[in-house]
Enzyme design. Structure first.
Site, short mmCIF file in Angstrom:
data_model
loop_
_atom_site.label_atom_id
_atom_site.label_comp_id
_atom_site.label_asym_id
_atom_site.label_seq_id
_atom_site.Cartn_x
_atom_site.Cartn_y
_atom_site.Cartn_z
N ARG A 153 -9.85 -10.94 -3.80
CA ARG A 153 -9.82 -9.47 -3.99
C ARG A 153 -10.18 -9.07 -5.42
NH1 ARG A 153 -7.29 -7.56 0.74
NH2 ARG A 153 -5.82 -9.10 1.51
N HIS B 226 -15.04 -6.47 -1.17
CA HIS B 226 -15.12 -7.90 -1.53
C HIS B 226 -16.12 -8.68 -0.67
CE1 HIS B 226 -11.38 -6.49 -3.18
NE2 HIS B 226 -10.85 -6.37 -1.98
N HIS C 294 -8.74 1.86 -5.57
CA HIS C 294 -7.91 1.01 -4.72
C HIS C 294 -6.47 1.36 -4.96
CE1 HIS C 294 -11.39 -1.44 -3.79
NE2 HIS C 294 -11.69 -1.36 -5.07
N LEU C 295 -5.70 1.40 -3.90
CA LEU C 295 -4.26 1.69 -4.04
C LEU C 295 -3.56 0.57 -4.81
CD1 LEU C 295 -4.55 2.59 -0.47
CD2 LEU C 295 -3.14 4.13 -1.82
N SER C 296 -3.87 -0.65 -4.43
CA SER C 296 -3.17 -1.80 -5.02
C SER C 296 -3.88 -2.27 -6.28
CB SER C 296 -3.10 -2.94 -3.99
OG SER C 296 -4.41 -3.37 -3.66
N TYR D 52 0.80 -1.23 0.00
CA TYR D 52 0.00 0.00 0.00
C TYR D 52 0.83 1.28 0.00
CZ TYR D 52 -3.70 -3.32 1.01
OH TYR D 52 -4.57 -4.37 0.94
C1 DQA Z 1 -7.67 -1.94 -0.98
C2 DQA Z 1 -7.67 -3.38 -1.50
C3 DQA Z 1 -8.53 -4.28 -0.63
O1 DQA Z 1 -8.46 -5.61 -1.12
C4 DQA Z 1 -8.02 -4.27 0.80
O2 DQA Z 1 -8.86 -5.04 1.62
C5 DQA Z 1 -7.85 -2.91 1.34
C6 DQA Z 1 -7.27 -1.88 0.48
C7 DQA Z 1 -6.70 -1.05 -1.78
O3 DQA Z 1 -6.82 0.17 -1.65
O4 DQA Z 1 -5.82 -1.54 -2.47
O5 DQA Z 1 -8.09 -2.66 2.51
O6 DQA Z 1 -8.97 -1.41 -1.13
#
Ligand code: DQA
Length: 156
Positions: free
Chosen positions: A120, A89, A109-111, A28
């Site tokens: 995910r 999710h 989403h960051l990732s 992240y």
């Molecule tokens: C997230 C991705 C999700 O899978 C994870 O549970 C998060 C962060 C992201 O910003 O990449 O808490 O939403």
């Protein structure tokens, strides 16, 4: 001449996003939520201008409580940039709420959730979004806010 009222946009972060910067930095990044919010505040006028709009009033919110999240996104915003964290999710409640609200939102989403664990890769909320940005770290939020401005510009 009547002045248009300023658009109000919510930047909403869900569960565990308060830990940004400390939480699994390899996934992240090291940017904290506070500095991510500062980045958005700074770039907001330039993004709005790029789409010929006045900068919206940005309202930042984070909670680890799902019910509070649902209440906050229901406050009549002109648009929202939403990172629901793990609720993406898991939460039918969030999906049902977004299906029922007339809220134009960008999911971010960051990732890059498309290359992570299988659980995910499905989002209950994304089908109700105007669009989705993921995998750019904190820049996913810039992508989301730009997309929302593009959408707003098209309506006017
Ligand atoms: C997230 C991705 C999700 O899978 C994870 O549970 C998060 C962060 C992201 O910003 O990449 O808490 O939403």
């Amino acid at each position: 001449m009547t002045r248009m009222t300023k658009k109000r946009i919510l930047i909403a972060n869900g569960v565990n996003l308060d830990l940004l910067g400390r939480r699994e930095p390899d996934i992240y990044g090291t940017t904290t939520l506070a500095s991510l919010e500062d980045e958005l505040r700074k770039i907001n006028p330039a993004l709005a201008k790029a789409f010929g709009l006045d900068p919206a009033e940005l309202n930042f919110y984070q909670t680890n409580h799902e019910g509070q999240f649902l209440d906050k996104i229901s406050e009549g915003w002109d648009g929202a940039v939403i990172n629901p964290g793990a609720w993406t999710h898991t939460s039918l409640a969030l999906a049902d709420r977004l299906a029922g609200l007339k809220l134009p939102f960008a999911e971010v989403h960051l990732s890059n959730i498309a290359k992570r664990e299988a659980f995910r890769q499905h989002s209950y909320s994304a089908p109700f979004a105007v669009g989705v940005c993921f995998g750019f770290g904190s820049a996913s939020y810039i992508c989301g806010l730009s997309g929302l401005y593009a959408w707003i510009a098209k309506q006017s």
